[in-house]
Design an enzyme around this catalytic site. Structure first.
Site, short mmCIF file in Angstrom:
data_model
loop_
_atom_site.label_atom_id
_atom_site.label_comp_id
_atom_site.label_asym_id
_atom_site.label_seq_id
_atom_site.Cartn_x
_atom_site.Cartn_y
_atom_site.Cartn_z
N ALA A 49 0.87 -1.17 0.00
CA ALA A 49 0.00 0.00 0.00
C ALA A 49 0.91 1.22 0.00
O ALA A 49 2.08 1.15 0.39
CB ALA A 49 -0.89 -0.03 1.23
N GLY A 87 0.74 -4.94 1.11
CA GLY A 87 -0.51 -4.99 0.34
C GLY A 87 -0.31 -5.62 -1.04
O GLY A 87 -1.26 -6.16 -1.61
N GLU A 111 5.00 -5.06 7.08
CA GLU A 111 4.29 -3.98 7.78
C GLU A 111 4.81 -3.76 9.20
O GLU A 111 4.75 -2.65 9.73
CB GLU A 111 2.78 -4.29 7.84
CG GLU A 111 2.06 -4.18 6.51
CD GLU A 111 2.01 -5.46 5.71
OE1 GLU A 111 2.82 -6.38 5.96
OE2 GLU A 111 1.16 -5.55 4.80
N GLU A 148 -0.63 -9.20 -0.41
CA GLU A 148 -2.04 -9.46 -0.09
C GLU A 148 -2.91 -9.42 -1.35
O GLU A 148 -3.82 -10.24 -1.52
CB GLU A 148 -2.53 -8.42 0.93
CG GLU A 148 -1.85 -8.62 2.28
CD GLU A 148 -2.14 -7.50 3.27
OE1 GLU A 148 -1.92 -6.32 2.91
OE2 GLU A 148 -2.59 -7.79 4.38
C1 HXC Z 1 5.07 4.38 -1.19
C2 HXC Z 1 6.95 3.43 -2.07
C3 HXC Z 1 6.60 2.17 -1.53
C4 HXC Z 1 5.38 2.09 -0.78
C5 HXC Z 1 8.46 1.94 -2.57
N1 HXC Z 1 8.11 3.23 -2.70
N2 HXC Z 1 7.56 1.28 -1.84
N3 HXC Z 1 6.21 4.51 -1.89
N4 HXC Z 1 4.66 3.22 -0.64
N5 HXC Z 1 4.93 0.94 -0.26
C6 HXC Z 1 8.83 4.28 -3.42
C7 HXC Z 1 10.06 4.73 -2.66
O1 HXC Z 1 9.70 5.68 -1.66
C8 HXC Z 1 10.87 5.35 -3.76
O2 HXC Z 1 10.37 6.64 -4.07
C9 HXC Z 1 10.58 4.44 -4.96
O3 HXC Z 1 9.33 3.78 -4.65
C10 HXC Z 1 11.63 3.39 -5.17
O4 HXC Z 1 11.82 2.68 -3.95
P1 HXC Z 1 13.26 2.45 -3.27
O5 HXC Z 1 13.03 2.19 -1.84
O6 HXC Z 1 14.19 3.57 -3.61
O7 HXC Z 1 13.73 1.13 -4.04
P2 HXC Z 1 14.70 -0.01 -3.51
O8 HXC Z 1 15.87 0.59 -2.79
O9 HXC Z 1 14.95 -0.89 -4.69
O10 HXC Z 1 13.87 -0.82 -2.40
C11 HXC Z 1 12.74 -1.55 -2.80
C12 HXC Z 1 11.90 -1.93 -1.55
C13 HXC Z 1 11.58 -0.67 -0.74
C14 HXC Z 1 12.65 -2.96 -0.70
C15 HXC Z 1 10.63 -2.60 -2.08
O11 HXC Z 1 11.05 0.33 -1.61
C16 HXC Z 1 10.59 -0.89 0.37
O12 HXC Z 1 10.96 -1.42 1.42
N6 HXC Z 1 9.34 -0.47 0.18
C17 HXC Z 1 8.32 -0.54 1.18
C18 HXC Z 1 7.83 -1.96 1.36
C19 HXC Z 1 6.75 -2.03 2.44
O13 HXC Z 1 7.02 -1.69 3.60
N7 HXC Z 1 5.55 -2.43 2.08
C20 HXC Z 1 4.43 -2.53 2.98
C21 HXC Z 1 3.66 -1.25 2.94
S1 HXC Z 1 2.35 -1.20 4.14
P3 HXC Z 1 11.31 7.92 -4.24
O14 HXC Z 1 10.34 9.05 -4.45
O15 HXC Z 1 12.12 8.02 -3.00
O16 HXC Z 1 12.14 7.58 -5.46
C22 HXC Z 1 1.16 -2.12 3.46
C23 HXC Z 1 -0.08 -2.30 4.30
C24 HXC Z 1 -1.16 -2.96 3.55
O17 HXC Z 1 1.23 -2.60 2.37
C25 HXC Z 1 -2.40 -2.96 4.35
C26 HXC Z 1 -3.64 -2.93 3.54
C27 HXC Z 1 -3.88 -1.65 2.87
#
Ligand code: HXC
Length: 257
Positions: A65, A108, A131, A111
């Site tokens: 998400a 998400g 998360e 999911e």
């Molecule tokens: C918003 C995101 C994002 C996310 C990545 N980006 N994941 N933005 N929400 N979930 C954005 C980054 O901020 C960045 O933007 C760009 O995408 C590239 O990501 P990087 O981190 O620079 O890439 P990388 O170093 O290759 O790392 C990849 C990654 C990492 C390991 C996937 O991006 C990451 O850990 N993302 C978050 C994963 C996460 O926590 N997901 C769960 C989310 S909570 P900029 O502008 O800086 O270039 C969830 C709850 C669901 O899903 C519940 C139901 C709704």
């Protein structure tokens, strides 16, 4: 509706919906999910379409998400607007929905893949529920669907630690149906689409319903449900055609009635 965050196209009888927010690794924001819901509903209602493939880019199916969109939300808003409810459109689609996952399927994103009927994984796929690192827990079914898919031990470890699973581990654990080379992921998914388009629609829809029932009922109830659907299929022209074609050593021509 003109889509900005997804690409939706048809390949013969198969619809392909590609999540397309590359700069954010396909983070699932409200607009993207609204577009996805609309495209799914449209293809479900389209008689020319037999199945739907949901995919992302080679780098990311979806990295979760949209954290930036969620971060300032407060409880009354999250509770009353229940943005996650809109995601459940995926689970209401009656045609087969295949997740073709390459790269990250996190939070998400994992999911969403698990809401599909099955997951085809590219060799580079990575699955996880990170998360916990954000001070929250999975909110779109992750604690439930992952646990049913891979069992308590692995689901608990992944949900508690946020560790990612690669494609090989996901396949061993039963989360994905099989692994294919990353370059041929869409091609392999489209082959499944071709196969599905050659089959009886009522049988396909009932097969999907029956397998899904396994997750919603006791064994005895599930078996009773399956038996009724199986018996009901003897009222269809497709059952007559499928079995006659076998006996006559010819390919079946289903009419979906
Ligand atoms: C918003 C995101 C994002 C996310 C990545 N980006 N994941 N933005 N929400 N979930 C954005 C980054 O901020 C960045 O933007 C760009 O995408 C590239 O990501 P990087 O981190 O620079 O890439 P990388 O170093 O290759 O790392 C990849 C990654 C990492 C390991 C996937 O991006 C990451 O850990 N993302 C978050 C994963 C996460 O926590 N997901 C769960 C989310 S909570 P900029 O502008 O800086 O270039 C969830 C709850 C669901 O899903 C519940 C139901 C709704």
């Amino acid at each position: 509706m003109a889509y900005e965050m997804i690409l939706a196209e048809t390949h013969g009888p198969t619809a392909v919906i590609r999540l397309n927010r590359p700069k954010a690794l396909n983070a699932l924001c409200d607009q993207l999910m609204a577009e996805l819901g609309e495209a799914l509903r449209g293809y479900d209602a389209d008689d020319a379409i037999f199945s739907i493939i949901l995919t992302g880019s080679e780098k990311a199916f979806a990295a979760g998400a949209d954290i930036k969109e969620m971060k300032d939300r407060v409880f009354p808003d999250v509770y009353l607007n229940d943005f996650i409810a809109k995601w459940e459109v995926v689970t209401t689609i009656r045609k087969p929905v295949i997740a073709a996952v390459a790269g990250f399927a996190l939070g998400g994103g994992c999911e969403l893949a698990m809401m599909c009927d099955f997951i085809l994984a590219a060799e580079n796929a990575k699955f996880g529920q990170p998360e916990i690192n954000l001070g929250v827990i999975p909110g779109a079914g992750g604690t439930q669907r992952l646990t049913r898919a891979v069992g308590k031990a692995k689901a608990m470890e992944l949900v508690l630690t946020g560790r990612f699973m690669d494609a090989a581990e996901a396949e061993r654990a039963g989360l994905v149906s099989r692994i294919v080379p990353t370059e041929t992921l869409l091609e392999e998914a489209l082959k499944v689409g071709e196969k599905l388009a050659s089959l009886s629609r009522p049988a396909t829809a009932m097969a999907k319903e029956a397998v899904n029932r396994a997750f919603e009922s006791t064994l005895a109830e599930g078996i009773r449900f399956e038996r009724r659907l199986f018996q009901g299929l003897f009222a269809t022209a497709d059952q007559k055609e499928g079995m006659s074609a076998f006996a006559e050593k010819r390919p079946a021509q289903f009419t979906h009635g």
